[in-house]
Design a protein around this motif. Structure first.
Motif, PDB file in Angstrom:
ATOM      1  N   GLN B 216       0.791  -1.025   0.053  1.00  0.00           N
ATOM      2  CA  GLN B 216      -0.045  -0.012   0.014  1.00  0.00           C
ATOM      3  C   GLN B 216       0.825   1.192  -0.091  1.00  0.00           C
ATOM      4  N   PHE B 217       0.391   2.400  -0.661  1.00  0.00           N
ATOM      5  CA  PHE B 217       1.136   3.737  -0.719  1.00  0.00           C
ATOM      6  C   PHE B 217       0.233   4.593  -0.277  1.00  0.00           C
ATOM      7  N   GLY B 218       0.375   5.572   0.542  1.00  0.00           N
ATOM      8  CA  GLY B 218      -0.585   6.433   0.899  1.00  0.00           C
ATOM      9  C   GLY B 218      -0.096   7.389   2.259  1.00  0.00           C
ATOM     10  N   LEU B 223      -3.507   4.927   5.475  1.00  0.00           N
ATOM     11  CA  LEU B 223      -2.907   3.550   5.883  1.00  0.00           C
ATOM     12  C   LEU B 223      -3.707   3.118   7.025  1.00  0.00           C
ATOM     13  N   TYR B 224      -3.957   3.894   8.038  1.00  0.00           N
ATOM     14  CA  TYR B 224      -4.403   3.610   9.389  1.00  0.00           C
ATOM     15  C   TYR B 224      -5.897   3.314   9.013  1.00  0.00           C
ATOM     16  N   ALA B 225      -6.728   4.346   8.312  1.00  0.00           N
ATOM     17  CA  ALA B 225      -8.214   4.012   8.117  1.00  0.00           C
ATOM     18  C   ALA B 225      -8.483   3.115   7.408  1.00  0.00           C
ATOM     19  N   ARG B 226      -7.806   2.943   6.276  1.00  0.00           N
ATOM     20  CA  ARG B 226      -8.078   2.274   5.320  1.00  0.00           C
ATOM     21  C   ARG B 226      -7.282   1.166   4.670  1.00  0.00           C
ATOM     22  N   ARG B 325     -16.580  -1.090  10.635  1.00  0.00           N
ATOM     23  CA  ARG B 325     -16.112  -2.346  10.116  1.00  0.00           C
ATOM     24  C   ARG B 325     -15.495  -2.259   8.793  1.00  0.00           C
ATOM     25  N   LEU B 326     -14.341  -2.933   8.368  1.00  0.00           N
ATOM     26  CA  LEU B 326     -13.894  -2.853   7.238  1.00  0.00           C
ATOM     27  C   LEU B 326     -13.814  -4.542   6.752  1.00  0.00           C
ATOM     28  N   GLU B 338     -15.401  -0.012   1.272  1.00  0.00           N
ATOM     29  CA  GLU B 338     -15.615   1.072   2.385  1.00  0.00           C
ATOM     30  C   GLU B 338     -16.305   0.372   3.361  1.00  0.00           C
ATOM     31  N   PRO B 339     -15.941   1.248   4.816  1.00  0.00           N
ATOM     32  CA  PRO B 339     -16.679   0.810   5.750  1.00  0.00           C
ATOM     33  C   PRO B 339     -18.100   0.988   5.402  1.00  0.00           C
ATOM     34  N   GLN B 340     -19.126  -0.271   5.575  1.00  0.00           N
ATOM     35  CA  GLN B 340     -20.251  -0.227   5.216  1.00  0.00           C
ATOM     36  C   GLN B 340     -21.481   0.313   6.441  1.00  0.00           C
TER      37      GLN B 340
END
Ligand SMILES: Nc1ncnc2c1ncn2[C@@H]1O[C@H](COP(=O)(O)OP(=O)(O)OP(=O)(O)O)[C@@H](O)[C@H]1O
Ligand SMILES: [Mg+2]
Lengths: 297, 374
Positions: B216-218, B223-226, B325-326, B338-340
């Motif tokens: 992942q690159f961001g 990175l923390y949230a998604r 929830r992820l 995405e968090p649903q």
């Protein structure tokens, strides 16, 4: 108090001497006694059957200084040292730097370089005798291909000493290379990368980083090379026997001649003492002066 | 800002098809702080050495300021580097080490003196200039390596785990120094670390690597949230994200549900999504970290304010709000969506160890991005 301590202290003293004794006995028997005996011998005249030897003090040394052969031999040895020491060290370093770089037949190359060291000096002498022999020696054969005159390398005063030097350099360079190679391999590769990133060329890296880090090794090799320049004379027996007309005679060979060919033991002893003094002074200089400027890791 | 400062296109360097890095593409703006993060052996150093020019890519191109530098040697890339091993020259003093590059580049003497003075003051090495590296502590050596990179005044600075040998306190202070320095000098920094806390707190951008590839690159917040995968979810955050099998929460077992510990709430037994057993309660001062055990979950933890009445062996009911929830694909580990917002997943209750105990609801813990090692 002291009464109670005495047996204990004695026991400790005995213990100490016991631990010292092997080294003490060996050093006395093989280093100290011969040195003192040599010094003592050099102060006496040469004894013949008719005239027993008598104490002459420094007379033997005076005679030696008047002996033109002695001076010839000294200057020969200085030339010998002056050529073989730097040449073998520079060649050893160059070979080590080369053998340490990334290249295909690296381990073969190292072995090849090291071969002369494994060979006994006498064998090396015979090998080179074959190279140097006039007319059918390899050197002259190669020379003949290019139309050069046959040269009697060992047989003429102008070339004999150089021919001797060649053999010594050939023999020593490989040996010294091993030390350089070992030292080079202790230099972490990231120093080179750091220097490279700082924009240093290969040459700058070698001069500013590698050579200073090799200083302890260089000093060690220098001491060895100096000792060898006095000590390494085996090939003289095979190749020239000091000739022609003393042109390739070195000090140790001359000492040997005096002691075992002319049976002039006082003269040999006096020369030995002079050599010891010279070597001692050199060693003192190296370890007192050069050592202080050397970085040890 | 049209052009990226540093641009890697599909860069590959492997040894006999193994190790190293493969297919790395990323770009970085001038003045940014990029962390390369990943477990040991994932190719971080290889990637850094590729950027430095100490390693040649087998494939792909590297551009710096729009110029193709792929075939340029390290000395021509106009960058400085702090080596993981410091790579200080052992026979040179601190000052000589720092000035080595300037001397090589024939910078004038007064200029050299001035820059040395600055760098020494900046790294707090005053008074140590004449010492040899062997006479310095690890932290001091580290700062010499740092000073050597700073004094070079190059626009790009590469650092390979520069703090790995320091104690926690020194690490924190040098970390802050590095960040302040980077901001002040406007340096572009590429920083290798295996410590996620370090990467999260320092960087503008994080590259998370796994087995030679970019996972992942961001930005750290992204990175923390998604997290893009379960690997990223478990690697980032302390404690990391809890991963719960879908069927334990009433969805399909093809899905894995991820939740940050601070989003997991205590719930009474009859309203709980699942009940778990307390493994360990770690009192951290202002809060307590409960490590929990559930047969269908990995890394389940809960953060409660203050001290808690729970002891190892107790059971607690947990509720995981749907918006936190992820969903990950159990097979590939990749994130599903995405968090649903579908509350239907909360319908069924799943009781793991028996004896669901009622517990007070926890207050919502704050979202703490910079949480590092406790
Ligand atoms: N010179 C090399 N020859 C062969 N394999 C190598 C070489 N350099 C690295 N590798 C392999 O490439 C992979 C990545 O190595 P790298 O040094 O980049 O890891 P890293 O992420 O920096 O690890 P660490 O955090 O432990 O420093 C490793 O599996 C390693 O074995
Ligand atoms: Mg590494």
């Amino acid at each position: 108090m002291s009464h109670a301590n005495t047996p204990d202290r004695q026991r400790r003293a005995i213990h100490g001497w016991l631990l010292l004794s092997p080294a003490l006995i060996m050093l006395s028997a093989f280093a100290l006694y011969p040195s003192v005996a040599t010094l003592w011998t050099s102060l006496w005249s040469r004894g013949t059957r008719r005239r027993p030897s008598e104490f002459v003090g420094l007379d033997g040394y005076r005679q030696l200084l008047d002996d033109p052969t002695f001076w010839k031999v000294v200057s020969n040895n200085l030339i010998y040292a002056g050529i073989t020491i730097p040449a073998s060290m520079v060649i050893a370093l160059t070979m080590a730097l080369w053998a340490n770089s990334k290249m295909p037949a690296r381990s073969f190359l190292r072995t090849a370089y090291f071969t002369p060291t494994v060979l006994p000096m006498i064998a090396a002498g015979n090998l080179w005798l074959f190279f140097y022999t006039p007319s059918f020696g390899i050197l002259n054969k190669i020379g003949a291909l290019f139309g050069a005159e046959a040269v009697n390398w060992l047989g003429q005063p102008d070339t004999a000493l150089w021919a001797i030097c060649m053999v010594t350099i050939w023999k020593e360079a490989g040996f010294f290379m091993i030390f350089y190679l070992a030292a080079l391999q202790t230099i972490p590769p990231d120093l080179r990368e750091a220097a490279e990133i700082e924009g240093a060329s290969r040459w700058t890296y070698t001069r500013r980083i590698v050579l200073p880090l090799l200083m302890p090794t260089t000093l060690f090799i220098l001491v060895n090379a100096m000792i060898n320049s006095v000590k390494l004379i085996d090939h003289l027996f095979i190749l020239t026997k000091g000739g022609p007309s003393d042109s390739s005679k070195l000090i140790l060979y001359y000492i040997w001649e005096n002691a075992f060919a002319y049976f002039d033991r006082p003269a040999a002893a006096a020369m030995t003492v002079l050599v010891l003094i010279a070597l001692g002074a050199l060693a003192a200089f190296q370890f007192l002066v050069l050592d202080r400027r050397t970085h040890y890791r | 800002m049209s052009q990226a400062f540093l641009n890697l296109e599909n860069v590959t360097r492997q040894w006999e098809g193994q190790g190293g890095v493969a297919g790395i593409s990323l770009s970085l703006n001038e003045g940014a702080f990029l962390s390369i993060l990943g477990p040991s052996g994932c190719g971080k150093s290889t990637l850094l050495r590729l950027i430095a020019g100490l390693e040649q890519p087998q494939d792909g191109r590297i551009h710096m300021r729009g110029r193709d530098v792929t075939d340029l040697p390290a000395s021509k890339r106009d960058l400085s580097m702090v080596f993981q091993s410091y790579a200080l020259f052992p026979h040179l003093s601190v000052a000589e080490n720092i000035l080595f590059g300037l001397k090589v580049r024939r910078v004038s003497r007064p200029d050299r003196e001035r820059r040395l003075h600055e760098a020494v003051a900046l790294t707090g090495l005053s008074g140590l200039e004449t010492r040899k590296p062997s006479e310095l502590s690890g932290g001091q050596r580290q700062r010499v390596a740092l000073a050597r990179a700073v004094v070079a005044d190059r626009p790009l600075c590469l650092m390979d785990e520069p703090l790995s040998n320091l104690d926690a306190k020194l690490r924190n202070s040098v970390r802050r120094d590095i960040r302040a320095l980077q901001r002040r000098l406007g340096l572009t920094v590429v920083y290798v670390t295996h410590d996620q806390g370090e990467a999260m707190s320092l960087s503008d951008r994080v590259v998370l690597m796994r087995k030679g590839r970019i996972e992942q690159f961001g930005t750290p917040a992204e990175l923390y949230a998604r997290p893009a995968s379960t690997f990223a979810a478990e690697f980032i955050g302390e404690p990391p994200m809890a991963l719960i099998r879908g069927d334990a929460l009433g969805t399909s077992s093809d899905l894995t549900v991820g939740a940050r510990p601070e989003h997991i709430e205590l719930a009474p037994a009859n309203k709980a999504d699942l009940t778990a057993r307390v493994l360990d309660a770690e009192f951290l001062g202002s809060e307590t970290l409960l490590s929990l055990e559930h047969p269908g979950a990995k890394g389940l933890a809960l953060i409660l304010p203050g001290d808690t009445p729970y002891a190892p062996g107790d059971t607690v009911g947990l509720c995981i709000p749907a918006q936190h929830r992820l969903l990950f694909d159990t097979q590939s580990g990749k994130i599903e969506k995405e968090p649903q917002q579908n509350p239907a997943t909360r319908i069924r209750q799943n009781t793991a160890p028996r004896d669901g105990q009622t517990a007070p609801t926890a207050t919502e813990p704050t979202f703490d991005l910079q949480r590092t090692d406790p």
